[in-house]
Design a protein around this motif. Structure first.
Motif, PDB file in Angstrom:
ATOM      1  N   ASP A 248     -20.247  11.465   1.256  1.00  0.00           N
ATOM      2  CA  ASP A 248     -20.383  12.460   0.198  1.00  0.00           C
ATOM      3  C   ASP A 248     -19.620  13.715   0.594  1.00  0.00           C
ATOM      4  O   ASP A 248     -19.569  14.084   1.778  1.00  0.00           O
ATOM      5  CB  ASP A 248     -21.857  12.813  -0.047  1.00  0.00           C
ATOM      6  N   ARG A 249     -19.059  14.381  -0.391  1.00  0.00           N
ATOM      7  CA  ARG A 249     -18.228  15.544  -0.108  1.00  0.00           C
ATOM      8  C   ARG A 249     -19.048  16.699   0.477  1.00  0.00           C
ATOM      9  O   ARG A 249     -20.153  16.978   0.017  1.00  0.00           O
ATOM     10  CB  ARG A 249     -17.511  15.994  -1.387  1.00  0.00           C
TER      11      ARG A 249
ATOM     12  N   ALA B 155       0.843  -1.197   0.000  1.00  0.00           N
ATOM     13  CA  ALA B 155       0.000   0.000   0.000  1.00  0.00           C
ATOM     14  C   ALA B 155       0.872   1.237   0.000  1.00  0.00           C
ATOM     15  O   ALA B 155       2.101   1.177   0.142  1.00  0.00           O
ATOM     16  CB  ALA B 155      -0.923  -0.003   1.217  1.00  0.00           C
ATOM     17  N   ASP B 156       0.200   2.376  -0.132  1.00  0.00           N
ATOM     18  CA  ASP B 156       0.857   3.680  -0.089  1.00  0.00           C
ATOM     19  C   ASP B 156       0.887   4.151   1.356  1.00  0.00           C
ATOM     20  O   ASP B 156      -0.165   4.367   1.975  1.00  0.00           O
ATOM     21  CB  ASP B 156       0.084   4.660  -0.982  1.00  0.00           C
ATOM     22  N   ARG B 157       2.079   4.326   1.908  1.00  0.00           N
ATOM     23  CA  ARG B 157       2.207   4.676   3.316  1.00  0.00           C
ATOM     24  C   ARG B 157       1.526   6.014   3.621  1.00  0.00           C
ATOM     25  O   ARG B 157       0.772   6.138   4.602  1.00  0.00           O
ATOM     26  CB  ARG B 157       3.689   4.734   3.694  1.00  0.00           C
ATOM     27  N   ASP B 158       1.764   7.024   2.804  1.00  0.00           N
ATOM     28  CA  ASP B 158       1.159   8.332   3.054  1.00  0.00           C
ATOM     29  C   ASP B 158      -0.361   8.276   2.965  1.00  0.00           C
ATOM     30  O   ASP B 158      -1.064   8.929   3.740  1.00  0.00           O
ATOM     31  CB  ASP B 158       1.696   9.365   2.058  1.00  0.00           C
ATOM     32  N   GLY B 159      -0.858   7.499   1.989  1.00  0.00           N
ATOM     33  CA  GLY B 159      -2.309   7.397   1.841  1.00  0.00           C
ATOM     34  C   GLY B 159      -2.957   6.746   3.042  1.00  0.00           C
ATOM     35  O   GLY B 159      -3.968   7.250   3.573  1.00  0.00           O
ATOM     36  N   LEU B 160      -2.399   5.628   3.538  1.00  0.00           N
ATOM     37  CA  LEU B 160      -2.983   4.974   4.712  1.00  0.00           C
ATOM     38  C   LEU B 160      -2.797   5.822   5.961  1.00  0.00           C
ATOM     39  O   LEU B 160      -3.668   5.828   6.850  1.00  0.00           O
ATOM     40  CB  LEU B 160      -2.344   3.593   4.907  1.00  0.00           C
ATOM     41  N   HIS B 161      -1.682   6.516   6.046  1.00  0.00           N
ATOM     42  CA  HIS B 161      -1.484   7.409   7.193  1.00  0.00           C
ATOM     43  C   HIS B 161      -2.590   8.469   7.227  1.00  0.00           C
ATOM     44  O   HIS B 161      -3.133   8.791   8.301  1.00  0.00           O
ATOM     45  CB  HIS B 161      -0.103   8.071   7.103  1.00  0.00           C
ATOM     46  N   ARG B 162      -2.957   8.982   6.052  1.00  0.00           N
ATOM     47  CA  ARG B 162      -4.033   9.978   5.983  1.00  0.00           C
ATOM     48  C   ARG B 162      -5.372   9.349   6.353  1.00  0.00           C
ATOM     49  O   ARG B 162      -6.201   9.968   7.048  1.00  0.00           O
ATOM     50  CB  ARG B 162      -4.091  10.573   4.575  1.00  0.00           C
ATOM     51  N   VAL B 163      -5.616   8.123   5.910  1.00  0.00           N
ATOM     52  CA  VAL B 163      -6.866   7.435   6.228  1.00  0.00           C
ATOM     53  C   VAL B 163      -7.028   7.296   7.741  1.00  0.00           C
ATOM     54  O   VAL B 163      -8.053   7.694   8.329  1.00  0.00           O
ATOM     55  CB  VAL B 163      -6.907   6.046   5.555  1.00  0.00           C
TER      56      VAL B 163
ATOM     57  N   ALA C 216     -12.741   7.515   2.106  1.00  0.00           N
ATOM     58  CA  ALA C 216     -13.372   6.584   1.168  1.00  0.00           C
ATOM     59  C   ALA C 216     -12.607   6.504  -0.145  1.00  0.00           C
ATOM     60  O   ALA C 216     -12.417   5.412  -0.704  1.00  0.00           O
ATOM     61  CB  ALA C 216     -14.825   7.003   0.921  1.00  0.00           C
ATOM     62  N   GLU C 217     -12.146   7.645  -0.657  1.00  0.00           N
ATOM     63  CA  GLU C 217     -11.396   7.663  -1.911  1.00  0.00           C
ATOM     64  C   GLU C 217     -10.074   6.914  -1.775  1.00  0.00           C
ATOM     65  O   GLU C 217      -9.687   6.125  -2.631  1.00  0.00           O
ATOM     66  CB  GLU C 217     -11.142   9.106  -2.354  1.00  0.00           C
TER      67      GLU C 217
END
Length: 404
Positions: free
Chosen positions: A351-352, A295-303, A375-376
């Protein structure tokens, strides 16, 4: 005209262009077909007239032509004259008083030309293609009715009707096909318009607050809380701008930016340590074994940051982070004991710019973009996220990610 055309819906323009191209193409093809068919049939009639004239001339030269001339077709007329222009005999229906060809036409016909003459000269209702052959003693004139050639206009009329029906059928098919093809595009455009409108509305609120505070400070002087209030609004604007940029990048490509092998347990442990001074305690028990995912570390950190931030913001006493692994996937759960989210709203919150009217609203500091970003990002990792109610109260956010 061009400006009006550009304002029409894309679907209308595409279908109109398609039908226009179809009509132009079929019209050119149909006209070409009619011209070729007309020329071919006329050439066939001319060949028949020439052959009949030569055959009769040959019989005349050999003195074998019977007194009663039969052509086998009612549409073929034969007139035989002597070299002085006196009528000798002809086929059934031939008019001895009206020659098929006038004198000027006859001279040219003897040299191989063919003429279209009116049917009255042969006592028939259709035009006649006529030619002539000259022998030593006679002139043979043969006319063949253009009945076959006359079928071309009927065929053209039939093709016109067929083309109209085909254009309607193709137009309906194109309307459906283009609509089906453009459905994702129209949905994306509608989503984009809604996103821009919502973003403009959300950005307007902090900007209006800042302007009001500055105008008040200009009139009555700056208060002690002015800088603090302005920094709060600036921070909110910065956070919202970053969220908008992240969503825009994810709209361009729904996939992790830098996938790598990482340990979810280690990532969560380090992240939870940053909440040591949070308003409520955040607990996490790291699994005994490494939980590796691609996975993408930065993306999961943001999640996980967004989910834990939400949980801390709304929790009453505690937040719990769990990590459960199986052979195929990993389940990460963030639980709080706050007011929770009603069942009817648990899908809508993704939803945004969606905010609920309860404690999880604007006053609590949210931008309405945290959960949509989660979600994205989860979808970009081919995962899923679900919200569940906790008993007696609270919320449980479950993120499920594939291990490969």
């Amino acid at each position: 005209m061009i400006r009006r055309w550009s304002t029409l819906p894309l679907r209308v323009r595409l279908v109109t262009l398609g039908i226009t191209a179809l009509l132009v193409g079929f019209s050119i093809g149909g006209v070409t077909l009619m011209l070729v068919l007309h020329a071919s049939l006329r050439h066939s009639v001319d060949d028949a007239a020439t052959k009949t004239a030569h055959d009769i001339a040959g019989l005349l030269d050999n003195d074998k032509l019977p007194s009663r001339i039969t052509t086998g077709r009612d549409t073929t007329i034969v007139q035989i004259y002597d070299t002085h222009g006196r009528y000798e005999r002809g086929s059934l229906g031939a008019d001895p008083l009206v020659p098929l060809l006038r004198d000027d036409e006859l001279e040219r016909a003897i040299h191989g030309e063919h003429f279209t003459v009116e049917g009255e000269r042969a006592n028939i209702n259709t035009p006649v293609r006529a030619t002539a052959v000259k022998t030593d003693k006679n002139i043979v004139i043969v006319g063949v009715a253009e009945s076959e050639v006359g079928a071309v206009p009927k065929l053209a009329f039939g093709l016109t009707i067929t083309l109209g029906v085909l254009a309607v059928a193709v137009g309906l098919a194109l309307w459906w096909a283009v609509g089906w093809t453009l459905r994702p595009v129209e949905a994306a455009r509608a989503k984009q318009r809604s996103f821009v409108a919502d973003a403009a509305h959300e950005l307007r609120s902090p900007l209006a607050n800042m302007r009001t505070e500055l105008e008040v400070a200009e009139r009555i002087g700056a208060t002690d809380d002015l800088i603090c209030d302005l920094l709060t609004d600036v921070e909110r604007l910065s956070r919202m701008t970053e969220d908008l940029l992240l969503l825009a990048r994810m709209d361009d490509a729904r996939r992790p930016h830098r996938p790598e092998g990482l340990d979810i347990g280690e990532l969560l442990e380090v992240l939870v340590e940053t909440y040591a001074d949070a308003r409520v305690p955040v607990s996490f028990s790291r699994p005994d074994t490494d939980v590796l995912v691609e996975a993408d570390r930065d993306g999961l950190h943001r999640v996980f940051t967004n989910l834990i931030d939400n949980a801390v913001r709304h929790a009453e006493t505690t937040v719990t982070v769990e990590c459960l692994a199986s052979e195929s996937d990993v389940l990460i759960a963030i639980c709080d004991d706050g007011p929770g989210i009603p069942l009817a709203d648990r899908k809508r919150v993704f939803d945004r710019f969606t905010r609920l009217d309860d404690a999880r609203g604007r006053n609590s500091g949210g931008t309405g973009l945290g959960l949509p970003i989660v979600a994205e990002l989860v979808a970009a990792h081919r995962g899923s996220i679900q919200l569940w109610g906790e008993r007696p109260n609270g919320l449980r956010a479950e993120v499920r990610l594939p291990r490969e």
